[in-house]
Design an enzyme around this catalytic site. Structure first.
Site, PDB file in Angstrom:
ATOM      1  N   ARG A 271       0.837  -1.666  -0.202  1.00  0.00           N
ATOM      2  CA  ARG A 271      -0.001   0.066   0.085  1.00  0.00           C
ATOM      3  C   ARG A 271       0.878   1.012  -0.256  1.00  0.00           C
ATOM      4  O   ARG A 271       1.785   1.039   0.830  1.00  0.00           O
ATOM      5  CB  ARG A 271      -0.842  -0.088   0.967  1.00  0.00           C
ATOM      6  N   GLU A 300      -3.159   7.627  -4.193  1.00  0.00           N
ATOM      7  CA  GLU A 300      -3.348   7.172  -5.125  1.00  0.00           C
ATOM      8  C   GLU A 300      -4.772   8.040  -5.689  1.00  0.00           C
ATOM      9  O   GLU A 300      -5.029   7.961  -5.410  1.00  0.00           O
ATOM     10  CB  GLU A 300      -3.912   6.132  -4.564  1.00  0.00           C
ATOM     11  N   HIS A 318      -1.044   0.019 -10.029  1.00  0.00           N
ATOM     12  CA  HIS A 318      -1.493  -0.096  -8.826  1.00  0.00           C
ATOM     13  C   HIS A 318      -2.133  -1.751  -9.765  1.00  0.00           C
ATOM     14  O   HIS A 318      -3.626  -1.472  -9.930  1.00  0.00           O
ATOM     15  CB  HIS A 318      -2.764  -0.056  -8.230  1.00  0.00           C
TER      16      HIS A 318
HETATM   17  O1  LIG Z   1      -5.555  -5.419  -1.746  1.00  0.00           O
HETATM   18  C1  LIG Z   1      -5.303  -6.164  -2.860  1.00  0.00           C
HETATM   19  O2  LIG Z   1      -6.590  -7.022  -3.293  1.00  0.00           O
HETATM   20  C2  LIG Z   1      -4.984  -5.388  -3.853  1.00  0.00           C
HETATM   21  O3  LIG Z   1      -4.284  -4.355  -4.025  1.00  0.00           O
HETATM   22  C3  LIG Z   1      -5.465  -5.593  -5.754  1.00  0.00           C
HETATM   23  O4  LIG Z   1      -4.320  -5.309  -6.168  1.00  0.00           O
END
Ligand SMILES: O=C(O)[C@H](O)CO
Length: 377
Positions: A271, A300, A318
């Site tokens: 993240r 983001e 992402h």
């Molecule tokens: O948390 C998630 O599922 C991922 O970041 C999606 O790519």
């Protein structure tokens, strides 16, 4: 506010489930249809605001599947509850966009989709690792702009990983998969930082080390370290795989970046806010041999000023989980969470979630993050 005209699947279904984005595949729709759900899917690529989500939920709604880009908080979860909703699932394994405390307060179960992202996300992290270390994007741009006039001894030199040290922060499913790929493929020694010991990873590396020795190669090693600082100092490559919460926000900050080797590689597919992105930009500006691969960003979809100008940073939008198998699997898991909750099933106690991915699925919910808090067993 966007004009909300959802796509409707199985219009005669007796339970109304809203889905805030179109999802890949059709198996997930079969799951909800078999559970007698009318599915209303929001088309388009625009990220829905809270007001738009609340309008989509309307006065009567039994369940919802939401996205990691949306705020599922007291307002949106409250609207779902007020509309008679009893089921929510994130279309993601991460759930930092969901206020789980608010869901607990409302008695709303929150599903997520672990088990189908592991290898896919680790593979993208590997791709970023090599794109950054071997300067793939810079080289590609160099070729396309007609600057290649012949082989040169010092053109686009990068870093070799073979036999060096990889540091993993967060050695859960995805972190461990990434670690194994780098250890197995590139004979790297592993250091990891995690609140919990990962015994199976440690055993695996020990066994792999023994195999290498049997074949006359140096053994690889695995060490769990007590501090992030220690890991950053010794690692040639650092990959981040922690959850995002109040303890991990800006886990990588200016001070910690300064502890890293000047020519280290840093990869983030977890993240964005785990890294202080402004501090990262400043660090990369000062240290051109420090290279970074990023799949996620602090604000983001925005990027910190200066980030996109840096040659030593590789950036992708992402996409770590973006393989067809994984994204369709995530849809099946999110739908199974909602369908299972609406049908009063129990939690899945199987070792993996593959039985949910095709055909007739188990009478269970794959994963509910607040199951015990909302009384689901
Ligand atoms: O948390 C998630 O599922 C991922 O970041 C999606 O790519």
């Amino acid at each position: 506010m966007a004009d909300i005209t959802p796509i409707v699947v199985n219009p005669e279904g007796s339970k109304r489930v809203v889905v805030t984005k179109e999802l890949p595949g059709t198996h997930w729709q079969d799951i909800l249809t078999a559970a007698d759900c009318r599915i209303e899917i929001m088309p388009g690529t625009e990220i829905l605001s809270k007001e738009e989500i609340i309008a989509l939920i309307g006065d009567q709604c039994d369940g919802a599947i939401g996205q990691l880009t949306e705020a599922w908080d007291t307002d949106t979860l409250g609207a779902l509850k007020a509309a008679g909703g009893t089921a929510y699932s994130n279309y993601a394994v991460g759930f930092n966009n969901v206020d789980v405390a608010a869901a607990n307060e409302l008695g709303l179960p929150v599903g997520n989709t672990p088990g189908v992202l592991t290898e896919t996300t680790a593979e993208l992290a590997i791709a970023l690792t090599f794109a950054a270390s071997r300067r793939i994007v810079e080289s590609d741009q160099f070729m396309r702009s007609g600057q290649f006039h012949g082989w040169l001894p010092q053109l686009f030199m990068g870093q070799l990983f073979h036999g060096k040290t990889v540091g993993i922060i967060g050695a859960g499913r995805i972190g461990a998969a990434y670690a194994r790929m780098m250890v197995e493929g590139h004979k790297m020694n592993l250091v990891y930082y995690d609140l919990y010991q990962n015994e199976s990873l440690e055993d695996y590396v020990a066994d792999y080390g023994a195999l290498l020795e049997k074949h006359g190669e140096p053994a690889v090693t695995c060490q769990r370290v007590d501090s992030i600082e220690e890991l950053l100092k010794v690692s040639d490559l650092v990959s981040l795989h922690t959850v995002l919460d109040e303890n991990t926000k800006h886990l990588i900050n200016e001070e910690r970046l300064n502890l890293m080797k000047k020519d280290a590689i840093l990869v983030n597919s977890a993240r964005g806010p785990i890294i202080d992105e402004n501090a990262l930009v400043a660090h990369c500006q000062k240290n051109p041999d420090f290279r970074v691969g990023l799949d996620v960003f602090e604000e983001e979809p925005a990027m910190a000023p200066g980030l996109a100008d840096l040659d030593n940073v590789v950036i992708v939008p992402h996409i770590a989980s973006a393989t067809v198998w994984t994204r369709e699997g995530m849809a099946s898991l999110a739908a199974s969470n909602v369908a299972g909750l609406l049908q009063g099933y129990s939690l899945w106690d199987g070792a993996d979630v593959l039985p949910f991915l095709e055909g007739d699925i188990p009478q269970a919910m794959p994963n509910i993050v607040n199951a015990s808090e909302v009384g689901i067993s």
